[in-house]
Structure formats: structure tokens, C-alpha cells
Motif scaffolding. Sequence first.
Motif, PDB file in Angstrom:
ATOM      1  N   LEU A 253       0.826  -1.212   0.000  1.00 50.54           N
ATOM      2  CA  LEU A 253       0.000   0.000   0.000  1.00 50.54           C
ATOM      3  C   LEU A 253       0.856   1.256   0.000  1.00 50.54           C
ATOM      4  O   LEU A 253       0.349   2.365  -0.029  1.00 50.54           O
ATOM      5  CB  LEU A 253      -0.850   0.029   1.274  1.00 50.54           C
ATOM      6  N   GLU A 254       2.166   1.034   0.052  1.00 49.76           N
ATOM      7  CA  GLU A 254       3.072   2.129   0.375  1.00 49.76           C
ATOM      8  C   GLU A 254       3.263   3.111  -0.758  1.00 49.76           C
ATOM      9  O   GLU A 254       3.003   2.803  -1.918  1.00 49.76           O
ATOM     10  CB  GLU A 254       4.439   1.519   0.693  1.00 49.76           C
ATOM     11  N   ILE A 255       3.791   4.246  -0.394  1.00 44.97           N
ATOM     12  CA  ILE A 255       4.095   5.306  -1.355  1.00 44.97           C
ATOM     13  C   ILE A 255       5.026   4.782  -2.452  1.00 44.97           C
ATOM     14  O   ILE A 255       4.860   5.092  -3.626  1.00 44.97           O
ATOM     15  CB  ILE A 255       4.696   6.513  -0.602  1.00 44.97           C
ATOM     16  N   ALA A 256       5.980   3.940  -2.083  1.00 44.70           N
ATOM     17  CA  ALA A 256       6.938   3.437  -3.068  1.00 44.70           C
ATOM     18  C   ALA A 256       6.222   2.606  -4.132  1.00 44.70           C
ATOM     19  O   ALA A 256       6.575   2.641  -5.314  1.00 44.70           O
ATOM     20  CB  ALA A 256       8.013   2.589  -2.386  1.00 44.70           C
ATOM     21  N   ARG A 257       5.205   1.850  -3.715  1.00 43.41           N
ATOM     22  CA  ARG A 257       4.459   1.039  -4.674  1.00 43.41           C
ATOM     23  C   ARG A 257       3.666   1.935  -5.636  1.00 43.41           C
ATOM     24  O   ARG A 257       3.616   1.698  -6.837  1.00 43.41           O
ATOM     25  CB  ARG A 257       3.505   0.101  -3.925  1.00 43.41           C
ATOM     26  N   SER A 258       3.074   3.012  -5.076  1.00 44.82           N
ATOM     27  CA  SER A 258       2.370   3.967  -5.942  1.00 44.82           C
ATOM     28  C   SER A 258       3.334   4.565  -6.957  1.00 44.82           C
ATOM     29  O   SER A 258       3.005   4.714  -8.128  1.00 44.82           O
ATOM     30  CB  SER A 258       1.777   5.099  -5.110  1.00 44.82           C
ATOM     31  N   PHE A 259       4.515   4.915  -6.491  1.00 51.63           N
ATOM     32  CA  PHE A 259       5.501   5.524  -7.380  1.00 51.63           C
ATOM     33  C   PHE A 259       5.915   4.547  -8.482  1.00 51.63           C
ATOM     34  O   PHE A 259       6.097   4.939  -9.624  1.00 51.63           O
ATOM     35  CB  PHE A 259       6.734   5.981  -6.597  1.00 51.63           C
ATOM     36  N   ASP A 260       6.072   3.263  -8.116  1.00 52.94           N
ATOM     37  CA  ASP A 260       6.437   2.252  -9.119  1.00 52.94           C
ATOM     38  C   ASP A 260       5.532   2.354 -10.330  1.00 52.94           C
ATOM     39  O   ASP A 260       5.992   2.429 -11.474  1.00 52.94           O
ATOM     40  CB  ASP A 260       6.287   0.831  -8.541  1.00 52.94           C
ATOM     41  N   ALA A 261       4.234   2.348 -10.054  1.00 47.76           N
ATOM     42  CA  ALA A 261       3.265   2.374 -11.149  1.00 47.76           C
ATOM     43  C   ALA A 261       3.366   3.686 -11.917  1.00 47.76           C
ATOM     44  O   ALA A 261       3.360   3.709 -13.146  1.00 47.76           O
ATOM     45  CB  ALA A 261       1.850   2.189 -10.606  1.00 47.76           C
ATOM     46  N   LEU A 262       3.487   4.772 -11.163  1.00 47.35           N
ATOM     47  CA  LEU A 262       3.580   6.096 -11.780  1.00 47.35           C
ATOM     48  C   LEU A 262       4.778   6.173 -12.726  1.00 47.35           C
ATOM     49  O   LEU A 262       4.682   6.651 -13.857  1.00 47.35           O
ATOM     50  CB  LEU A 262       3.740   7.122 -10.653  1.00 47.35           C
ATOM     51  N   ILE A 263       5.906   5.666 -12.249  1.00 48.49           N
ATOM     52  CA  ILE A 263       7.144   5.725 -13.023  1.00 48.49           C
ATOM     53  C   ILE A 263       7.001   4.944 -14.323  1.00 48.49           C
ATOM     54  O   ILE A 263       7.358   5.431 -15.397  1.00 48.49           O
ATOM     55  CB  ILE A 263       8.318   5.137 -12.194  1.00 48.49           C
ATOM     56  N   VAL A 264       6.468   3.740 -14.245  1.00 45.42           N
ATOM     57  CA  VAL A 264       6.420   2.943 -15.471  1.00 45.42           C
ATOM     58  C   VAL A 264       5.419   3.521 -16.470  1.00 45.42           C
ATOM     59  O   VAL A 264       5.637   3.444 -17.665  1.00 45.42           O
ATOM     60  CB  VAL A 264       6.123   1.452 -15.210  1.00 45.42           C
ATOM     61  N   VAL A 265       4.355   4.119 -15.977  1.00 42.65           N
ATOM     62  CA  VAL A 265       3.403   4.724 -16.907  1.00 42.65           C
ATOM     63  C   VAL A 265       4.068   5.883 -17.646  1.00 42.65           C
ATOM     64  O   VAL A 265       3.972   6.007 -18.860  1.00 42.65           O
ATOM     65  CB  VAL A 265       2.130   5.202 -16.182  1.00 42.65           C
ATOM     66  N   PHE A 266       4.782   6.710 -16.891  1.00 34.77           N
ATOM     67  CA  PHE A 266       5.469   7.829 -17.536  1.00 34.77           C
ATOM     68  C   PHE A 266       6.549   7.336 -18.482  1.00 34.77           C
ATOM     69  O   PHE A 266       6.695   7.830 -19.602  1.00 34.77           O
ATOM     70  CB  PHE A 266       6.091   8.760 -16.497  1.00 34.77           C
TER      71      PHE A 266
ATOM     72  N   SER B 165      -0.561   2.217 -25.196  1.00 34.85           N
ATOM     73  CA  SER B 165       0.095   1.026 -24.651  1.00 34.85           C
ATOM     74  C   SER B 165       1.227   1.362 -23.699  1.00 34.85           C
ATOM     75  O   SER B 165       1.936   0.472 -23.235  1.00 34.85           O
ATOM     76  CB  SER B 165       0.601   0.154 -25.796  1.00 34.85           C
ATOM     77  N   GLY B 166       1.396   2.662 -23.397  1.00 33.86           N
ATOM     78  CA  GLY B 166       2.516   3.079 -22.560  1.00 33.86           C
ATOM     79  C   GLY B 166       2.600   2.345 -21.238  1.00 33.86           C
ATOM     80  O   GLY B 166       3.673   1.889 -20.833  1.00 33.86           O
ATOM     81  N   GLY B 167       1.465   2.208 -20.552  1.00 34.82           N
ATOM     82  CA  GLY B 167       1.459   1.592 -19.234  1.00 34.82           C
ATOM     83  C   GLY B 167       1.946   0.158 -19.273  1.00 34.82           C
ATOM     84  O   GLY B 167       2.775  -0.269 -18.465  1.00 34.82           O
ATOM     85  N   ILE B 168       1.457  -0.582 -20.260  1.00 28.84           N
ATOM     86  CA  ILE B 168       1.775  -2.004 -20.325  1.00 28.84           C
ATOM     87  C   ILE B 168       3.232  -2.210 -20.718  1.00 28.84           C
ATOM     88  O   ILE B 168       3.950  -3.001 -20.107  1.00 28.84           O
ATOM     89  CB  ILE B 168       0.856  -2.705 -21.347  1.00 28.84           C
ATOM     90  N   VAL B 169       3.665  -1.462 -21.735  1.00 26.74           N
ATOM     91  CA  VAL B 169       5.047  -1.608 -22.196  1.00 26.74           C
ATOM     92  C   VAL B 169       6.017  -1.210 -21.087  1.00 26.74           C
ATOM     93  O   VAL B 169       6.970  -1.932 -20.780  1.00 26.74           O
ATOM     94  CB  VAL B 169       5.286  -0.756 -23.461  1.00 26.74           C
ATOM     95  N   GLY B 170       5.738  -0.056 -20.459  1.00 23.59           N
ATOM     96  CA  GLY B 170       6.582   0.385 -19.357  1.00 23.59           C
ATOM     97  C   GLY B 170       6.600  -0.639 -18.246  1.00 23.59           C
ATOM     98  O   GLY B 170       7.665  -0.969 -17.697  1.00 23.59           O
ATOM     99  N   GLY B 171       5.427  -1.159 -17.894  1.00 29.21           N
ATOM    100  CA  GLY B 171       5.333  -2.140 -16.812  1.00 29.21           C
ATOM    101  C   GLY B 171       6.137  -3.384 -17.121  1.00 29.21           C
ATOM    102  O   GLY B 171       6.931  -3.851 -16.289  1.00 29.21           O
TER     103      GLY B 171
END
Lengths: 620, 259
Positions: free
Chosen positions: A537-550, A558-564
Motif C-alpha cells: 500500500l506504500e508510497i513506493a508502490r504507488s511511485f512504481d506504477a507512476l514511473i512505469v506509466v510515464f 500502450s505506454g502503461g503495459i510496455v513500461g510495466g
Amino acid sequence: MGLFIAQLLTGLANAGALFMVASGLSLIFGVTRIVNFAHGSFYMLGAYIGYTLMQVLPGAVGFWGAILLAGIAVGLIGMLVEILVLRPVYRAPELFQLVATFGVILVVQDLALMIWGPDDLLGPRAPGLKGVVRIMGEPIPKYDIALLVITPFVALGLWYLITKTRVGILVRAATQDREMVGALGVNQAWLFTGVFALGCGLAGLGGALQLPKGGADLLMDFNILTAVFVVVVIGGMGSLPGAYLAAVIISVLNVFGVTYLPQSTLVLMFVVMVLVLMIRPYGLFGREEVAGEHGQVGEPERPIKPAGLQVRLLVGAGVAALASLPLIGSNFTQVLATDILIFCLFAASLHFLLGLGGLVSFGHAAYFGGGAYVSALLMMHVNTPMELAFMLAPIGAGMAALIIGWVCLRLTGVYFAMLTLAFAQLLWSLVFQWGEFTGGDDGILGIWPADWLSGTTTYYYFALVLSVGGILFLRHVAHSPFGYALRAARDSERQAEATGINTRRVRMLAFAFAGMMAGLAGGLFVFSKGSVFPNELEIARSFDALIVVFLGGVKTLSGGIVGGAFFKGVEDVLTRYEYWRLAMGLLIIFVVIVAPDGIVGTLRKAAERFGLSRKAEDEA
Amino acid sequence: MSVVLETRGLTKSFGGIVAVNDVSFQLHKGELLALIGPNGAGKSTCFNMLMGQLKPTRGSVFLMGDDITGKSPREIWRRGVGRTFQITATYASMTVIENVQMALISHNRQVFKALPFAHRMHRDRAMDLLAMVGMEGQAERHCAVLAYGDLKRLELAIALAHEPTLLLMDEPTAGMAPRERIALMQLTADIVRDRGVSVLFTEHDMDVVFAHAHRIMVLNRGELIADGSVEQIRNDPRVQEVYLGGGTVFKSEDEAEDA
């Protein structure tokens, strides 16, 4: 009464470092519009550098000199970071820079580990201020008194700098309208560099000042980051008096919380933040963000079209390859692939909000971890059958998102982002501190899938079908009237509202839908691991998703999936090495600089340049 | 003639400043009515009250006899009022035709559908609307790369999507080249004539106003100082005083040459 006053004084003393770090963040955001995630890292660097300098420099002069020098050193490091990492990406889409600052976090973490080692460092006491003074019978460390005296001077100095000097006038002007300041012949590049260095220097100063109280450790970057975000938001972005008042409120609250409500200190901070923002949406001293005031950076997203035959065949081939993985790959490969699939679904759900809706959520982990915890809690407390518990993960997460979205969507822009973060942290702190119910830090173990799903290969197929299905569904909705309305609300709220579209309701439902899909990912996650811990639930986990989307590309479907897929894959390889954060951080910074449109966006442009795909019309 | 829009004593004050003071007028079916006045006269404030962006301090607005004072922009739109903006507002990430389709989707109350493909919905109708404003050749272009004049025409197509009985246009020709201005106003006049739509527009360019408006109202410092035919307004001494220094604007070209 004595205890009360003692605690009040301790709180006020603690507010010093917090204020310095927060005011730095606030200044940087005001002028450059960069949400500096790495701000906690500069604070940490200040502490470590201060520690080393105190070992070298003798006596009281050495002690205070070390603090000052640490601040200056961190300011110089900040300057270097700004020139090398941020300058190349100012033209990138809004908020893209925060990805670069996230890379800096990782790099700094490993550098600190290399130089100062993994052990916590005990801060040296200040010479001449080692003892306590008694006020109404209560002992108060002399150093606290010193901090109490120092902080107002720093605050006043800063206030003088901002309100009375020429530099300050430029900074305030840039906060209001940086294009105008540029048009008036001010060298923006150096103004940005200077402000970034000043902000980082303040963070470093704060880090060094708190050494005798808290020492230095490798977790202090993230630990202070949330508190700093809270302070900046409560005080109002860009307001120094606001930052000071908020720092005092939060610090005093913390001290009293520890005494009277030890189980809920963390929760308390976020409750206060949520309350303040509900009454004063732009913080105590903040002003409303006028939409479009700072201008959209970068070109607008291109029109989207449902995938053509070629792409469909390609995706079909990809899914077929994934489906045949158990035939060739080992158990370990399947576990890895499951991880990546789940993460891609999580990232795709955030991309739906961020890319299509322009809604930057800093707290998307709340729904991922939330979904995971819904399943785990149901299994643990009421013995729910696994199938039901699993289905309730997306539903629970979706409902949480609906409620949180309802509150957060009263705000826009960075305030919206911060409020989503606050709610995520609220959930995290609830789970973390309510140990009897949630298992607290120890997490919840033994949450396994039903027998028919328990084989690695079976579960892999289960995850494959649901993740790919979820991603395709998110994509399909993007092409539906609802997805279009979400983009319409982002592109022009004025026109959307003037043609009968209830933009608030559209956004709210989009928020709930994205939360639901993140909850689905969370449900898949908890049964693949058999356990869940608060860090989901942590801030770091939120950032993970944010980073890969960007990094994947916000303005591409398809940015989110490719980044992920890319980053989860890379991470799985890199984490086998000791200094993987350093490598990962440098990789992120590298991608940010060479691919400012994200991986997909930049590849598309490259393909167009070399004539591999049709150019968008009139694009330079 | 039936009254489409009526205001009674419309007033808006911001703090101590009265931006619009006691404005009452009627707009009839099929009328092309211009609202003019110098900068800061209260035209936009008046407009925003009509469209529901601002709540009046006092007074009321009636649409086809129904009181719509203080209703939301969405509600007013649903009742058959279209609008275009002074600064164009379009969906930059979509194609031209998708911009119009979005309005049609909203008109048919299909915004919350998540299953059909939006780009296939109401295509023919959208194409008709684009043809009406002469944009059918650019239907598949990316909206973000359109010329300003084309954006204005696209906005008009969007505003016509729900077949409004009343069209509010806030400075429709601002920022356009002279030839584009004439073309757009001619287009608007045609729409008024052919479809019986009523139009209220604000405008700075006097040539545009005198050439096309059926009737003109003049707002100065928040008050309506004149309301009449083109000739009446041209010769109204009070109006000339308001536009002091721009005297030649109010004479026809022949007169200006004689002078």
C-alpha cells in the motif's frame, strides 16, 4: 502542565528540520513546477555529509560549521542534478520530470549505502548542548532549545530573501508566471538551477540539523518525504508561512500523538491533512491553481484508433507465446511472468486515469494493496472461500476508490495528486498500526488459492487470462463513449460541460473503475504470493506504477503495459545484484533523457522518422 | 414573433463593482442579435450568466418562457442552448469528426456507455454537421493542427449538434482574418435563415455587426444604453459618445469617403 509544555517545546523543535525540508520542496515546486520526489534523498544526504564533516571538524565551531557546510554541499549536489538530469527534460510533458527525480532517489540510496554502509549512524551530540534543562520539572534537551531558537531565524532569513531581495522578486514572479519572467529577459535556466539548489540546500541543512536527535539512516528519505508532502499541502503550495505553521502543527501533533494515542500517530497526520483540505482545498495559505495558468507543455496526444489487423495479430501472437510459456519455461519463469502480468495490469489501470483522464494519482497503490488486503482479511477473519474473497478484491478496491475519488476530485492538479497520496498513506498507516486486525508490519500469511488453482502453472494461466483480459478491457473502454468523455473532460472541461457532459461524474467513475482494476491486480497478487504486507500500500508502490506509466509513455495507449513489462523485467534481473538500485536509477534517468515521450512515444517517432510508419500530419 | 430568450433586471456585482446592472431584453425567434460595447462593458459577464457559468446577483433569465436563472451550463444546454467560446474550446487529442461525435453522444445520453466504439457512433450526422460549416473535407484531421478559423467553424458544428433553438456566440470572429470573419458570419446568418435558430452574439468588429446583425444592443459600464435596428444604433448620439474617437466606424463607407 509541565509535561504538556515540554511536549509542546519538543514538537516545536522537531518542526525545524521539517520546515526546512518542506519549504525547499515548496520553493522548487512553485518556480519549476517539478514535484521533487528526491527531496527526501537530499535531506538524507545532508545528514550523512554532516555526520562525516562532524567527524573531521573539531569543537563547537566544527559542529555548526559542519551543518552549514552540509547544507551548502547538498545545494551544490542539487545544482549538479538539476543541470545534468532535469535541464534536458523541461520540455517533456508535465510531471515527467518527477520520474527523473525518482531515478535520483534510487541512485542516492545506493551511493549512500556504498559510502556510509548499511548501519544506522548515531548522530554526535552538539558540543556544549549535551545536557537537559528543566522547565517546570520536565527535562528538555538543550539541543531542542537551540533548534527552537535557530528555526525562526532560518525562516525569517528565507522570508527576507523571498520578499525583500531582487532574487526573491524573480522567484515570486516565476511562481506566478514563468513564461512572462522569461519574456522579460530573465535567464530562466539559471533561475531554475538556483532555486533547485537553494531548495536542496535547505533539505540538506534540515538533515544535518536533526543529526543529534535522529542520526542518519538509509530509510530517512522516504520517511520524511510523506511528512514533507503533508506539510507542504496543508500549508499551501509555495507558501513559506504556511509551511512553517503546518510543520509546527504536524510536529506537535506527532509528539502528543505518541503520548496519548500511540497506536494512531501516523493515521492522525493524514486525518488532519484530509480535514484541512476538505475545508480549505488549497491549504491554509495556498491559492487556487488556475487551470492552464502555466501552459500545457508538449504536444497534445494524438487521436486514438482501435488496433488494426496487424496489431491484433501481433497481440494474439504475444498472448499465444505467453500461453505456451509453461511448455518451455521453468516454474521460476512462470512465477516471474505472473509477477510481470499482474504489474502490467496495475500499471494499465493507472494509465487509464493518468493518460486518458489527466488525473495524476500519487496513491494508486491504495487500490492494489487494498484489493490484496480485502481478500487476505476475508480469508483470515471470516474464512471466506477463496473464489469469493478473490472476487471481492476488485469490488472492495473499486468502492474505496469511489469514496476517495469523490473527496479528491474536489481538487485539481497537484493538490489532487497530493490528496490521493494522503488517502493512500492513511490506508497504509491504518493497516500498519492496527496490528490486531491486519497483522501490522508482519503482514498476513498463508493466503493461498483454492486447491484447483494451486498449481504454479494453473495459477499462471489464471493470472494470464485475467490480466490480459483486464488490460484488453481497459483498452476497450478507452475507445468507448465513456473513455472519450474522459479524454474530453481532460482536453477541455469548458466545452465538455457546455455540451452536457457531467465531467465530475465521468472522472469519479473513471477513478472507481481504475481502482477496481488495480484491485483485481491486487487480488491476483495476494494469491500468487500467499501473503501480503503493508508495503503493497506504500508510497513506493504507488511511485512504481507512476514511473512505469510515464516511462512507457503517458500519451500513448500502450505506454502503461510496455513500461510495466519492461521495468518489471529489468528489475527482476537487476535485483540479483547488490547495487541494483544504482543501476535501475541510472537506467531510469537514461530513459528519461533519451526518450522524453516515453518508450512507446519515442519509438513511434523514430519509426516515423525512418519511414517505417506513417507520419502524423503537420508534425514537425 | 415568439420570444426565445428574455432577461429581466439581470444584475451581477463582484464585491462593490456592478459589472452588469439591470439589463432587460428580449430575443425573438429567428433573430440575429448583436450585443456590443467597449471593453469591460459587461458583455462576457452577461453571457456567462445566460449560459449558467455565473449566477446573477439579481434578476432572471427566461428561455421559451421557463425560468432558467442559476441553472447549470449542462442543464441549459439540455434545454436547447448552444454556445461557442471567445477562446476556442475543442478536444485537441481527437479528430475533427470525433469532436462533433462527442457532442452527439452526450445529446443522446450515451456518455456512460462503456461497450460500443465511440468513433462509429453518429458518424453520418456528424458528417452532415461538418458539411454545414464546410469542414467535411477535414473530418479525419487531428484537431490540434487545425487553423484558428477552422477551429471556430468546428466549434460552431459542435454547438449545432443538439439542434439548438438558441445559439450564444461570444466574439465569434475574434482573432480571425477579415475574409474568414465575413465567411463565418455569412454562415451564421445562413443558419439563422435556414433553421430558424436565434443567435445572440457579442462582437468588437463594427463592420461585422453592421453587416449582419438584425438588431443591436449596446452595453456600457454594465448598463444597456441602446437597443434598436442597425440604422438607429448608427445614429444614436449616446452610442457615438461611448465609442468616442471611433466615429468613422459608425458611418457607412460612402459617408466616410465624403468626409
